[in-house]
Scaffold this motif. Structure first.
Motif, PDB file in Angstrom:
ATOM      1  N   GLY A 128       0.816  -1.510  -0.155  1.00 11.48           N
ATOM      2  CA  GLY A 128      -0.254  -0.110  -0.252  1.00 11.48           C
ATOM      3  C   GLY A 128       0.585   1.160   0.432  1.00 11.48           C
ATOM      4  O   GLY A 128       0.512   2.296  -0.674  1.00 11.48           O
ATOM      5  N   LEU A 129       2.088   1.005   0.531  1.00  6.68           N
ATOM      6  CA  LEU A 129       2.938   2.284   0.640  1.00  6.68           C
ATOM      7  C   LEU A 129       2.983   2.604  -0.357  1.00  6.68           C
ATOM      8  O   LEU A 129       3.112   3.881  -1.069  1.00  6.68           O
ATOM      9  CB  LEU A 129       3.877   1.660   1.429  1.00  6.68           C
ATOM     10  N   LYS A 130       3.542   1.472  -1.547  1.00  3.08           N
ATOM     11  CA  LYS A 130       4.265   2.520  -3.369  1.00  3.08           C
ATOM     12  C   LYS A 130       2.250   2.627  -3.010  1.00  3.08           C
ATOM     13  O   LYS A 130       3.026   4.206  -4.575  1.00  3.08           O
ATOM     14  CB  LYS A 130       4.646   0.906  -4.001  1.00  3.08           C
ATOM     15  N   MET A 131       1.911   1.832  -3.727  1.00  2.13           N
ATOM     16  CA  MET A 131       0.712   3.197  -4.108  1.00  2.13           C
ATOM     17  C   MET A 131      -0.071   4.113  -3.839  1.00  2.13           C
ATOM     18  O   MET A 131      -0.166   5.290  -4.681  1.00  2.13           O
ATOM     19  CB  MET A 131      -0.929   1.869  -3.499  1.00  2.13           C
ATOM     20  N   LEU A 132      -0.132   4.877  -2.557  1.00  2.08           N
ATOM     21  CA  LEU A 132      -0.244   6.114  -1.848  1.00  2.08           C
ATOM     22  C   LEU A 132       0.884   6.997  -2.227  1.00  2.08           C
ATOM     23  O   LEU A 132       0.491   7.795  -2.766  1.00  2.08           O
ATOM     24  CB  LEU A 132       0.313   5.556  -0.520  1.00  2.08           C
ATOM     25  N   ILE A 133       1.965   6.655  -2.678  1.00  2.00           N
ATOM     26  CA  ILE A 133       2.659   7.339  -3.674  1.00  2.00           C
ATOM     27  C   ILE A 133       2.694   7.874  -4.516  1.00  2.00           C
ATOM     28  O   ILE A 133       2.980   9.003  -5.286  1.00  2.00           O
ATOM     29  CB  ILE A 133       4.370   6.927  -2.996  1.00  2.00           C
ATOM     30  N   TYR A 134       2.474   6.448  -5.338  1.00  2.00           N
ATOM     31  CA  TYR A 134       2.420   6.767  -6.666  1.00  2.00           C
ATOM     32  C   TYR A 134       0.954   7.130  -6.859  1.00  2.00           C
ATOM     33  O   TYR A 134       0.587   8.748  -7.703  1.00  2.00           O
ATOM     34  CB  TYR A 134       1.441   5.635  -7.280  1.00  2.00           C
ATOM     35  N   VAL A 153      10.555   8.340  -7.218  1.00  2.43           N
ATOM     36  CA  VAL A 153       9.771   7.649  -7.086  1.00  2.43           C
ATOM     37  C   VAL A 153       9.956   6.648  -6.108  1.00  2.43           C
ATOM     38  O   VAL A 153       9.231   6.654  -5.007  1.00  2.43           O
ATOM     39  CB  VAL A 153       7.878   6.801  -7.941  1.00  2.43           C
ATOM     40  N   GLU A 154      11.258   6.112  -6.470  1.00  2.00           N
ATOM     41  CA  GLU A 154      11.752   4.315  -5.790  1.00  2.00           C
ATOM     42  C   GLU A 154      12.675   5.300  -4.680  1.00  2.00           C
ATOM     43  O   GLU A 154      12.835   4.675  -3.983  1.00  2.00           O
ATOM     44  CB  GLU A 154      12.595   3.620  -6.754  1.00  2.00           C
ATOM     45  N   GLU A 155      13.017   6.306  -5.571  1.00  2.00           N
ATOM     46  CA  GLU A 155      13.712   7.140  -3.911  1.00  2.00           C
ATOM     47  C   GLU A 155      13.231   7.364  -2.608  1.00  2.00           C
ATOM     48  O   GLU A 155      13.553   7.259  -1.741  1.00  2.00           O
ATOM     49  CB  GLU A 155      14.843   9.009  -4.579  1.00  2.00           C
ATOM     50  N   ILE A 156      11.873   8.319  -2.977  1.00  2.00           N
ATOM     51  CA  ILE A 156      10.774   9.073  -2.526  1.00  2.00           C
ATOM     52  C   ILE A 156      10.085   6.928  -1.307  1.00  2.00           C
ATOM     53  O   ILE A 156      10.456   7.709  -0.532  1.00  2.00           O
ATOM     54  CB  ILE A 156       9.178   9.317  -2.528  1.00  2.00           C
ATOM     55  N   TYR A 157      10.171   6.491  -2.581  1.00  2.00           N
ATOM     56  CA  TYR A 157       9.678   5.151  -1.541  1.00  2.00           C
ATOM     57  C   TYR A 157      10.619   4.621  -0.461  1.00  2.00           C
ATOM     58  O   TYR A 157      10.527   4.000   1.119  1.00  2.00           O
ATOM     59  CB  TYR A 157       8.911   4.301  -2.769  1.00  2.00           C
ATOM     60  N   LYS A 158      11.590   4.359  -1.001  1.00  2.00           N
ATOM     61  CA  LYS A 158      12.511   3.756   0.126  1.00  2.00           C
ATOM     62  C   LYS A 158      12.834   4.508   1.214  1.00  2.00           C
ATOM     63  O   LYS A 158      13.253   4.261   2.758  1.00  2.00           O
ATOM     64  CB  LYS A 158      14.262   3.536  -0.370  1.00  2.00           C
ATOM     65  N   LYS A 159      13.005   6.187   1.294  1.00  5.47           N
ATOM     66  CA  LYS A 159      13.056   7.087   2.082  1.00  5.47           C
ATOM     67  C   LYS A 159      12.107   6.896   3.088  1.00  5.47           C
ATOM     68  O   LYS A 159      12.566   6.912   4.446  1.00  5.47           O
ATOM     69  CB  LYS A 159      13.349   8.376   1.436  1.00  5.47           C
ATOM     70  N   ILE A 160      10.982   6.205   2.946  1.00  3.78           N
ATOM     71  CA  ILE A 160       9.419   6.131   3.871  1.00  3.78           C
ATOM     72  C   ILE A 160      10.246   5.178   4.394  1.00  3.78           C
ATOM     73  O   ILE A 160      10.155   4.615   5.762  1.00  3.78           O
ATOM     74  CB  ILE A 160       8.351   6.795   3.519  1.00  3.78           C
ATOM     75  N   TYR A 161      10.736   3.468   3.342  1.00  2.00           N
ATOM     76  CA  TYR A 161      10.187   2.478   3.939  1.00  2.00           C
ATOM     77  C   TYR A 161      11.859   2.300   5.137  1.00  2.00           C
ATOM     78  O   TYR A 161      11.221   1.587   5.936  1.00  2.00           O
ATOM     79  CB  TYR A 161      10.423   1.928   1.822  1.00  2.00           C
ATOM     80  N   THR A 176       0.930  11.584   1.884  1.00  2.00           N
ATOM     81  CA  THR A 176       0.631  12.361   1.103  1.00  2.00           C
ATOM     82  C   THR A 176       1.439  13.525   0.766  1.00  2.00           C
ATOM     83  O   THR A 176       1.486  13.684   0.052  1.00  2.00           O
ATOM     84  CB  THR A 176      -0.977  12.127   1.404  1.00  2.00           C
ATOM     85  N   ALA A 177       0.551  13.819   2.368  1.00  7.44           N
ATOM     86  CA  ALA A 177       2.008  15.195   2.082  1.00  7.44           C
ATOM     87  C   ALA A 177       3.519  15.322   2.618  1.00  7.44           C
ATOM     88  O   ALA A 177       3.557  16.010   1.589  1.00  7.44           O
ATOM     89  CB  ALA A 177       1.558  16.717   3.150  1.00  7.44           C
ATOM     90  N   LEU A 178       3.936  14.347   2.802  1.00  7.94           N
ATOM     91  CA  LEU A 178       5.633  14.691   2.378  1.00  7.94           C
ATOM     92  C   LEU A 178       5.996  14.598   1.486  1.00  7.94           C
ATOM     93  O   LEU A 178       6.875  15.069   0.960  1.00  7.94           O
ATOM     94  CB  LEU A 178       5.801  13.132   3.482  1.00  7.94           C
ATOM     95  N   VAL A 179       5.344  13.349   0.727  1.00 11.54           N
ATOM     96  CA  VAL A 179       5.427  12.355  -0.982  1.00 11.54           C
ATOM     97  C   VAL A 179       4.999  13.959  -1.607  1.00 11.54           C
ATOM     98  O   VAL A 179       6.717  14.545  -2.472  1.00 11.54           O
ATOM     99  CB  VAL A 179       4.742  11.318  -1.397  1.00 11.54           C
ATOM    100  N   ILE A 180       4.273  15.077  -1.415  1.00 11.60           N
ATOM    101  CA  ILE A 180       4.263  15.733  -2.585  1.00 11.60           C
ATOM    102  C   ILE A 180       5.088  16.700  -1.877  1.00 11.60           C
ATOM    103  O   ILE A 180       5.231  17.241  -2.849  1.00 11.60           O
ATOM    104  CB  ILE A 180       2.695  16.690  -1.897  1.00 11.60           C
ATOM    105  N   ARG A 181       5.544  17.097  -0.795  1.00  8.36           N
ATOM    106  CA  ARG A 181       6.518  18.844  -0.696  1.00  8.36           C
ATOM    107  C   ARG A 181       7.815  18.309  -0.908  1.00  8.36           C
ATOM    108  O   ARG A 181       8.565  18.781  -1.579  1.00  8.36           O
ATOM    109  CB  ARG A 181       6.265  18.360   1.405  1.00  8.36           C
ATOM    110  N   ASP A 182       8.068  16.857  -1.288  1.00 11.69           N
ATOM    111  CA  ASP A 182       9.003  16.303  -1.647  1.00 11.69           C
ATOM    112  C   ASP A 182       9.104  16.622  -2.893  1.00 11.69           C
ATOM    113  O   ASP A 182      10.747  16.596  -3.825  1.00 11.69           O
ATOM    114  CB  ASP A 182       9.557  14.651  -0.812  1.00 11.69           C
TER     115      ASP A 182
END
Length: 204
Positions: A128-134, A153-161, A176-182
């Motif tokens: 679900g994390l990857k889906m949420l990032i997308y 996308v992969e960089e942000i996923y790895k950062k959160i994961y 979602t806010a974290l991803v959009i800000r990044d």
């Protein structure tokens, strides 16, 4: 199709090939409708929702085990396995001998029991994390008109994961806010030659 939490990019990136395949969607809520549309658009030959009540056109879990053990993909849109009920999982994968992939829309924990079980069996899994990032990426692309590179996308996923021990302290909107800000910071940096990180982003 599928700018909700489940989308085509996420499934295809994880090697899901639904064309001509049988897909079971667990749950009948709003997310199941998105999942149904996405799977249909990706060419699934047979689609069925599964629920405990077997209402609204869904089949029961008993029928899923009995009649559809040859399903190639299972997508969970139920809350089973969500924090704090970490030991819960919606379905027993043992019954499905033809399984190629499992997707779970739950993002907290980062790895549900269903996802862990699938990976142990060597089955492709999409969390679900990857889906949420997308989902956040789709929002940024819509508002900026710019395509976000998959490397980002992969960089942000790895950062959160990597920064969470399976349990994230953020809710859906927080992530979602974290991803959009990044992403917005990345877009600004990428365009500014005076920023010290400018060269770092030139390959994106």
């Amino acid at each position: 199709v599928g700018n909700g939490i489940l989308n085509e990019d996420c499934l295809e990136e994880n090697g899901f090939d639904l064309k001509g395949k049988k897909v079971l969607i667990l749950g009948t809520g709003g997310t199941s409708k998105t999942a149904y549309a996405v799977c249909s658009n990706l060419g699934a030959e047979f689609l069925s929702k599964v629920s405990r009540s077997a209402k609204d056109g869904a089949i029961s879990y008993e029928d899923a085990y009995k009649l559809h053990s040859d399903a190639a993909y299972i997508i969970n849109t139920t809350p089973s396995g969500m924090y704090p009920n970490l030991d819960s999982k919606p379905i027993d994968l043992n019954a499905f001998t033809n399984l190629e992939g499992v997707a779970d829309v739950i993002y907290n924990p980062l790895r549900t029991r269903l996802i862990i079980d699938a990976k142990k069996r060597g089955i492709k899994a999409c969390s679900g994390l990857k889906m949420l990032i997308y989902q956040a990426v789709a929002a940024c692309e819509f508002f900026t008109g710019k395509k976000v590179a998959k490397e980002k996308v992969e960089e942000i996923y790895k950062k959160i994961y990597d920064s969470n021990n399976n349990i994230t302290g953020y809710d859906r909107f927080g992530i979602t806010a974290l991803v959009i800000r990044d992403l917005m910071s990345y877009e600004s940096t990428r365009k500014n030659p005076n920023n010290p990180d400018y060269q770092h982003y030139q390959h994106y």
